[in-house]
Design a protein around this motif. Structure first.
Motif, short mmCIF file in Angstrom:
data_model
loop_
_atom_site.label_atom_id
_atom_site.label_comp_id
_atom_site.label_asym_id
_atom_site.label_seq_id
_atom_site.Cartn_x
_atom_site.Cartn_y
_atom_site.Cartn_z
N VAL A 16 1.05 -1.56 0.15
CA VAL A 16 -0.12 -0.02 -0.30
C VAL A 16 1.29 1.77 0.31
O VAL A 16 1.89 0.81 0.19
CB VAL A 16 -0.82 0.16 0.96
CG1 VAL A 16 -1.52 -0.81 1.15
CG2 VAL A 16 -0.08 0.08 3.00
N ALA A 17 0.44 2.51 0.14
CA ALA A 17 1.39 3.61 -0.58
C ALA A 17 1.28 3.65 1.73
O ALA A 17 0.28 3.93 2.28
CB ALA A 17 0.40 4.94 -0.94
N VAL A 18 1.98 4.55 1.48
CA VAL A 18 2.72 4.65 3.09
C VAL A 18 2.94 5.82 3.50
O VAL A 18 3.79 6.75 2.61
CB VAL A 18 3.73 3.83 3.61
CG1 VAL A 18 4.13 4.53 5.02
CG2 VAL A 18 3.55 2.17 3.80
N GLU A 19 1.91 7.45 3.27
CA GLU A 19 1.80 8.36 3.33
C GLU A 19 2.55 8.85 4.86
O GLU A 19 3.28 10.00 5.44
CB GLU A 19 0.86 9.54 2.47
CG GLU A 19 0.63 8.55 1.92
CD GLU A 19 -0.81 9.53 1.16
OE1 GLU A 19 -1.06 10.87 1.60
OE2 GLU A 19 -1.35 9.33 -0.20
N LYS A 20 1.76 8.37 6.14
CA LYS A 20 2.30 8.27 8.04
C LYS A 20 2.68 7.03 8.23
O LYS A 20 1.84 6.47 8.00
CB LYS A 20 0.64 9.36 7.33
CG LYS A 20 0.64 10.28 7.41
CD LYS A 20 -0.45 11.02 7.37
CE LYS A 20 -0.98 12.38 7.30
NZ LYS A 20 -2.10 12.63 8.23
N PRO A 21 3.81 6.68 8.35
CA PRO A 21 4.28 5.47 9.15
C PRO A 21 4.28 5.71 9.85
O PRO A 21 3.66 6.76 11.25
CB PRO A 21 5.70 6.27 8.68
CG PRO A 21 6.52 6.77 7.85
CD PRO A 21 4.60 8.29 7.65
N ASP A 22 3.29 5.03 10.28
CA ASP A 22 3.45 4.09 12.00
C ASP A 22 4.01 2.88 11.95
O ASP A 22 3.88 1.77 12.00
CB ASP A 22 1.57 4.17 11.74
CG ASP A 22 0.98 3.57 12.97
OD1 ASP A 22 1.51 3.23 13.80
OD2 ASP A 22 -0.13 3.60 12.94
N LEU A 23 4.98 3.68 13.94
CA LEU A 23 5.62 2.51 13.88
C LEU A 23 4.68 1.26 14.92
O LEU A 23 5.53 0.61 14.80
CB LEU A 23 6.20 3.55 15.04
CG LEU A 23 7.33 3.86 15.30
CD1 LEU A 23 8.05 4.88 16.27
CD2 LEU A 23 8.31 3.30 13.84
N ASP A 24 3.62 1.89 15.05
CA ASP A 24 2.72 0.06 15.68
C ASP A 24 2.70 -0.63 14.96
O ASP A 24 2.29 -1.53 15.28
CB ASP A 24 1.02 1.23 16.36
CG ASP A 24 2.21 1.82 17.74
OD1 ASP A 24 2.55 1.51 18.40
OD2 ASP A 24 0.97 2.62 18.19
N LYS A 25 2.21 0.12 13.27
CA LYS A 25 2.11 -1.20 12.29
C LYS A 25 3.50 -1.96 12.05
O LYS A 25 3.51 -3.30 10.96
CB LYS A 25 1.59 -0.64 11.17
CG LYS A 25 0.29 -0.02 11.54
CD LYS A 25 -0.76 0.83 11.22
CE LYS A 25 -1.66 0.59 10.86
NZ LYS A 25 -2.83 1.87 9.58
N CYS A 26 4.72 -1.72 12.42
CA CYS A 26 6.10 -1.79 11.86
C CYS A 26 6.48 -3.25 12.61
O CYS A 26 5.88 -3.52 13.89
CB CYS A 26 6.96 -0.64 12.56
SG CYS A 26 6.79 -0.08 11.00
N ALA A 27 6.46 -4.31 11.42
CA ALA A 27 7.17 -5.29 12.66
C ALA A 27 8.24 -5.34 13.68
O ALA A 27 8.88 -4.21 13.61
CB ALA A 27 7.59 -6.46 11.42
#
Length: 181
Positions: A16-27
C-alpha cells in the motif's frame, strides 16, 4: 555505507502507499528492530515491493487479484538531535545486531546497546539471506559468535552486493521524514 544526511531521498516498499508511517504497524523482529525501514536504492525498493505484494496476498492482507505494489518516497529533513548509528560495513557487530533483533535470545547485549537509537542503518539482510542467517543460528558454520562462524556467515552473505537500509525507530525520527510521492 552512506550516513544519514539531511536532504537525502529514501524509499519504502509496501503493498500500500505509505504517506504517514506508523511505528505500531511495523514488524518487531526485523534486522534493526521495530521501525520504519527505508533505503537509498529505488531499485531495491521496487524489487522488495514485489516481494511484499506476494507476502500480503499469501497472508490474506489484500485480494489475490491485486497487482499494484507501492514504493513511497520520503525527504529527510532536520535530523538534529536524532541519535543515529550506522554500520559502515557488514562486520560481526552488524551480523550480531541482525541476529539479536530477529531472534531475541541471542546477543542481547547488542540489542540493549541499540535500544536508544532513533535511527539505525547498515547493509540490508533481505529474504535472500534468511537461509544463511538460519544456518548461522543453528551453528552450521561452527559455534555462533565464534570468529570462524562469523567470517563464514558474512562471506556467504556477499556483503559487497547488499544495499543499504535505514530503520527509523522513534516518533522523533519519523517526524524528520516528509512524504513526497
Amino acid at each position: 555505507m552512506q550516513s544519514l544526511i539531511e536532504g537525502m531521498i529514501l524509499y519504502h516498499d509496501s503493498y500500500v502507499a505509505v504517506e504517514k508511517p506508523d511505528l505500531d504497524k511495523c514488524a518487531k523482529h526485523k534486522d534493526f528492530g521495530q521501525g520504519f525501514y527505508l533505503t537509498t536504492s529505488l531499485e531495491q525498493a521496487i524489487s522488495f515491493s514485489r516481494m511484499t505484494l506476494r507476502k500480503a496476498k499469501r497472508d490474506g492482507l489484500i485480494p489475490v487479484t491485486e497487482k499494484t505494489a507501492w514504493v513511497s518516497s520520503f525527504h529527510v529533513g532536520d535530523i538534529t538531535g536524532l541519535k543515529t548509528f550506522v554500520f559502515q560495513t557488514a562486520d560481526k557487530e552488524w551480523l550480531h545486531c541482525i541476529v539479536s533483533h530477529r531472534r531475541e535470545k541471542y546477543f542481547s547485549d547488542i540489542r540493549w546497546q541499540m535500544k536508544d537509537y532513533d535511527v539505525v542503518g547498515g547493509k540490508v539482510a533481505n529474504d535472500d539471506t534468511n537461509t544463511t542467517i538460519f544456518a548461522y543460528v543453528e551453528n552450521v558454520f561452527g559455534p555462533m559468535g565464534s570468529e570462524n562462524a562469523d567470517n563464514i556467515c558474512i562471506s556467504l552473505l556477499i556483503p559487497e552486493r547488499l544495499n543499504d537500509q535505514f530503520c527509523f525507530r522513534s516518533s522523533k525520527a519519523i517526524s524528520s521524514l516528509t512524504y513526497l510521492k
